[in-house]
Design a protein around this motif. Sequence first.
Motif, mmCIF file in Angstrom:
data_model
loop_
_atom_site.group_PDB
_atom_site.id
_atom_site.type_symbol
_atom_site.label_atom_id
_atom_site.label_comp_id
_atom_site.label_asym_id
_atom_site.label_seq_id
_atom_site.Cartn_x
_atom_site.Cartn_y
_atom_site.Cartn_z
ATOM 1 N N ILE A 144 0.972 -1.254 0.097
ATOM 2 C CA ILE A 144 0.140 -0.006 0.061
ATOM 3 C C ILE A 144 0.832 1.253 0.000
ATOM 4 C CG2 ILE A 144 -1.494 1.351 1.393
ATOM 5 C CD1 ILE A 144 -2.711 -1.273 2.352
ATOM 6 N N CYS A 145 1.861 1.168 0.807
ATOM 7 C CA CYS A 145 2.762 2.667 0.981
ATOM 8 C C CYS A 145 3.624 2.592 -0.522
ATOM 9 C CB CYS A 145 3.986 1.948 1.981
ATOM 10 S SG CYS A 145 3.200 2.425 3.554
ATOM 11 N N GLU A 146 3.988 1.654 -1.049
ATOM 12 C CA GLU A 146 4.453 1.774 -2.412
ATOM 13 C C GLU A 146 3.622 2.300 -3.534
ATOM 14 O OE1 GLU A 146 6.379 -1.912 -3.215
ATOM 15 O OE2 GLU A 146 7.760 -1.890 -1.673
ATOM 16 N N ASP A 147 2.338 2.029 -3.315
ATOM 17 C CA ASP A 147 1.317 2.413 -4.338
ATOM 18 C C ASP A 147 1.078 3.831 -4.218
ATOM 19 O OD1 ASP A 147 -0.775 1.856 -6.105
ATOM 20 O OD2 ASP A 147 -2.048 2.615 -4.615
ATOM 21 N N THR A 178 -5.933 -4.440 16.152
ATOM 22 C CA THR A 178 -4.631 -5.001 16.520
ATOM 23 C C THR A 178 -3.699 -4.972 15.304
ATOM 24 O OG1 THR A 178 -5.240 -7.267 15.726
ATOM 25 C CG2 THR A 178 -5.423 -6.874 18.334
ATOM 26 N N ARG A 179 -3.935 -4.542 14.020
ATOM 27 C CA ARG A 179 -3.172 -4.413 12.934
ATOM 28 C C ARG A 179 -2.637 -2.813 13.023
ATOM 29 N NH1 ARG A 179 -5.727 -7.606 7.858
ATOM 30 N NH2 ARG A 179 -6.006 -9.533 9.003
ATOM 31 N N PHE A 180 -3.447 -2.040 13.729
ATOM 32 C CA PHE A 180 -2.841 -0.469 13.503
ATOM 33 C C PHE A 180 -1.523 -0.104 13.964
ATOM 34 C CE2 PHE A 180 -7.506 1.030 14.709
ATOM 35 C CZ PHE A 180 -7.838 0.302 13.412
ATOM 36 N N ASP A 181 -0.885 -0.786 14.935
ATOM 37 C CA ASP A 181 0.486 -0.499 15.264
ATOM 38 C C ASP A 181 1.388 -0.870 14.355
ATOM 39 O OD1 ASP A 181 -0.112 -3.085 15.746
ATOM 40 O OD2 ASP A 181 1.046 -3.265 17.646
ATOM 41 N N VAL A 186 5.059 0.597 9.232
ATOM 42 C CA VAL A 186 5.471 0.778 8.198
ATOM 43 C C VAL A 186 5.403 2.247 7.353
ATOM 44 C CG1 VAL A 186 4.881 -0.295 5.996
ATOM 45 C CG2 VAL A 186 4.874 -1.822 7.858
ATOM 46 N N PHE A 187 4.216 2.729 7.738
ATOM 47 C CA PHE A 187 3.928 4.143 6.933
ATOM 48 C C PHE A 187 5.056 5.009 7.586
ATOM 49 C CE2 PHE A 187 0.240 2.532 5.491
ATOM 50 C CZ PHE A 187 -0.661 3.635 4.576
ATOM 51 N N GLU A 188 5.583 4.918 8.797
ATOM 52 C CA GLU A 188 6.418 6.020 9.334
ATOM 53 C C GLU A 188 7.878 5.624 8.522
ATOM 54 O OE1 GLU A 188 6.695 5.484 13.577
ATOM 55 O OE2 GLU A 188 4.746 6.267 13.915
ATOM 56 N N GLU A 189 8.099 4.124 8.191
ATOM 57 C CA GLU A 189 9.391 3.876 7.545
ATOM 58 C C GLU A 189 9.396 4.623 5.996
ATOM 59 O OE1 GLU A 189 10.001 -0.200 7.016
ATOM 60 O OE2 GLU A 189 9.803 -0.459 9.467
ATOM 61 N N TYR A 190 8.140 4.658 5.625
ATOM 62 C CA TYR A 190 8.077 5.487 4.088
ATOM 63 C C TYR A 190 7.701 6.771 4.196
ATOM 64 C CZ TYR A 190 8.131 0.757 1.816
ATOM 65 O OH TYR A 190 8.101 -0.366 1.112
ATOM 66 N N ILE A 194 0.179 9.648 8.720
ATOM 67 C CA ILE A 194 -0.931 8.978 8.968
ATOM 68 C C ILE A 194 -1.600 9.106 10.221
ATOM 69 C CG2 ILE A 194 0.610 7.358 10.290
ATOM 70 C CD1 ILE A 194 -1.247 4.950 9.088
ATOM 71 N N LYS A 195 -2.931 9.151 10.252
ATOM 72 C CA LYS A 195 -3.732 9.579 11.455
ATOM 73 C C LYS A 195 -4.694 8.208 11.591
ATOM 74 C CE LYS A 195 -7.413 12.859 12.977
ATOM 75 N NZ LYS A 195 -8.090 14.034 12.691
ATOM 76 N N ILE A 196 -4.910 7.897 12.824
ATOM 77 C CA ILE A 196 -5.402 6.671 12.901
ATOM 78 C C ILE A 196 -6.595 6.848 13.756
ATOM 79 C CG2 ILE A 196 -5.528 4.393 14.077
ATOM 80 C CD1 ILE A 196 -2.420 4.269 13.346
ATOM 81 N N GLU A 197 -7.783 6.653 13.601
ATOM 82 C CA GLU A 197 -9.187 6.701 14.273
ATOM 83 C C GLU A 197 -9.776 5.428 14.615
ATOM 84 O OE1 GLU A 197 -11.711 9.443 12.276
ATOM 85 O OE2 GLU A 197 -10.053 11.012 12.357
#
Length: 204
Positions: A144-147, A178-181, A186-190, A194-197
């Motif tokens: 997703i990040c690469e896209d 449980t998948r959010f972290d 991964v988003f931080e690496e790219y 990101i904002k998580i709600e």
Amino acid sequence: ETYYEIMVDEYQDNNDIQEMFLNAFAKDNLSLVGDVKQSIYNFRNSNPSNFLNRFNSYSKDKNSKDFLISLDKNFRSHTNVIDDINMIFDDLINLDFGGIDYKKDHHLEAKNSSIINLEEKPTSYYLYEKEKNVNSIEFEARIICEDIIKRINSKEKIGPSCKEIAFDDFALLCDRGTRFDIVAKVFEEYHIPIKIETDANNKF
């Protein structure tokens, strides 16, 4: 003689014992509601063949003693969503896998004319193979990040105004908190903001 009506909801989850009771009491007083596509969790030792036997034997003629009413008209979702669902399940669910002919008997039809027309945009599907020891959530997050990065760098134009795509034009839906972290890491690496709600039960 006392007349009684029997109505069973979520009929696809009935097991053989429940089916035996229904057959013992049912005459012309039985109404069943269900969707065999939801019988994938084997609740209460459910036997979806009971549903399929009735589905295949009931007539679409309402003058028949046992008749079938298909609730195939969707008044909640946009045509774009319904078309994509049909496209996926036309090939995925068949008599050999799922026990039904989705294309023939279970196609959905969008009927809410009040929903505004959205920009026609193709839907992309990603099929991938990964090594056994690779975390699937992390792997999918990287795809997703690469896209996202690819579309940002290409200065893709979106919307009626043909504005240049930005990070805040993307939304990612996860089926569990449980998948959010993992996704956030991964988003931080790219270097993608990101904002998580989520609801109050999760830490994000």
